[in-house]
Design an enzyme around this catalytic site. Structure first.
Site, short mmCIF file in Angstrom:
data_model
loop_
_atom_site.label_atom_id
_atom_site.label_comp_id
_atom_site.label_asym_id
_atom_site.label_seq_id
_atom_site.Cartn_x
_atom_site.Cartn_y
_atom_site.Cartn_z
N CYS A 1 6.39 6.93 8.74
CA CYS A 1 4.93 6.90 8.83
C CYS A 1 4.40 8.33 8.80
CB CYS A 1 4.53 6.22 10.13
SG CYS A 1 2.75 6.17 10.41
N LEU A 2 3.33 8.55 8.04
CA LEU A 2 2.76 9.90 7.95
C LEU A 2 2.23 10.37 9.31
CD1 LEU A 2 0.88 9.63 4.53
CD2 LEU A 2 3.03 10.83 5.01
N HIS B 1 -1.96 -0.36 11.41
CA HIS B 1 -2.76 0.82 11.79
C HIS B 1 -4.20 0.42 12.10
CE1 HIS B 1 -0.12 4.24 11.32
NE2 HIS B 1 0.24 3.88 10.10
N HIS C 1 2.40 -2.67 7.22
CA HIS C 1 2.45 -1.45 8.03
C HIS C 1 1.04 -0.84 8.16
CE1 HIS C 1 4.38 2.62 9.05
NE2 HIS C 1 3.12 2.94 8.79
N GLU C 2 0.32 -0.75 7.03
CA GLU C 2 -1.02 -0.15 7.06
C GLU C 2 -2.01 -1.04 7.81
OE1 GLU C 2 -0.86 2.79 6.29
OE2 GLU C 2 0.96 2.71 5.07
N GLY D 1 1.54 4.82 1.50
CA GLY D 1 0.43 4.05 2.04
C GLY D 1 -0.32 4.87 3.08
N GLN E 1 -5.72 6.47 10.13
CA GLN E 1 -4.90 7.68 10.18
C GLN E 1 -5.68 8.95 9.85
OE1 GLN E 1 -1.79 5.66 7.60
NE2 GLN E 1 -0.50 7.05 8.77
ZN ZN Z 1 1.87 4.61 9.06
#
Ligand code: ZN
Length: 179
Positions: free
Chosen positions: A100-101, A146, A142-143, A55, A60
């Site tokens: 998380c990226l 963000h 989660h996204e 995701g 991000q």
């Molecule tokens: Zn993330």
């Protein structure tokens, strides 16, 4: 026949990393679903698959619009692009070891709704609703965090979050001098 893809068509985007303050910006609603936005969606999928991740939120990649992409399938076969997503129903509780990226290398348990119903615009600007359960539901939540400027580390204790922040900053200083 194989077509060689020109490098400029492949737009891999740079992913911001914690504790970058830009990750704390609240995203604004998308006003028009146009070609520019569809290009961004394509670039976000490419960036996510390449990372690899399941995701990615526009926040991000330093675009502060309410947009996220997700694909929790093992073979990149279920891409979802959600524009202006809103959760209209949630049910149950599930705990997942999330990563998380934007917080590379860290995984921590986070509690979220197990099942959600989300309303959004698709790539054509059409309003849609979808039900998600399990990993996809967790990923969308989660996204969506963000888009509010929230990170999964915010669910952890202050001490734990500081420890992760210090380690990531230290690692970044190290990679800065690699030649
Ligand atoms: Zn993330």
């Amino acid at each position: 026949m194989v077509l060689r893809v020109a490098p400029e068509i492949m737009a891999k985007l740079k992913i911001l990393e914690f504790p970058d303050p830009r990750l704390r910006k609240k995203a604004v609603p998308v006003e028009s679903v146009n070609d520019e936005l569809r290009t961004l969606i394509g670039d976000m999928f490419e960036t996510m698959y390449d990372a690899p991740g399941i995701g990615l939120a526009a926040t991000q990649v330093d675009v502060h619009k309410r947009l996220l992409v997700a694909d929790v399938s093992p073979d990149k076969s279920e891409p979802h692009a959600l524009i202006n997503p809103v959760i209209v129903e949630k049910d149950g509780v599930t705990v997942t070891d999330e990563g998380c990226l934007s917080v590379p290398g860290y995984y921590e348990e986070v509690e979220r709704a197990e099942q959600i119903r989300v309303r959004f615009l698709d790539r054509d600007g059409e309003e849609r609703e979808m039900e998600a359960t399990g990993l996809l539901a967790v990923c969308i939540q989660h996204e969506m965090d963000h888009l509010e400027g929230k990170l999964f580390v915010d669910y952890l204790s202050e001490a734990k979050r500081q420890r992760i922040r210090k380690k990531l900053e230290k690692e970044r200083r190290h990679t800065a001098v690699v030649m």
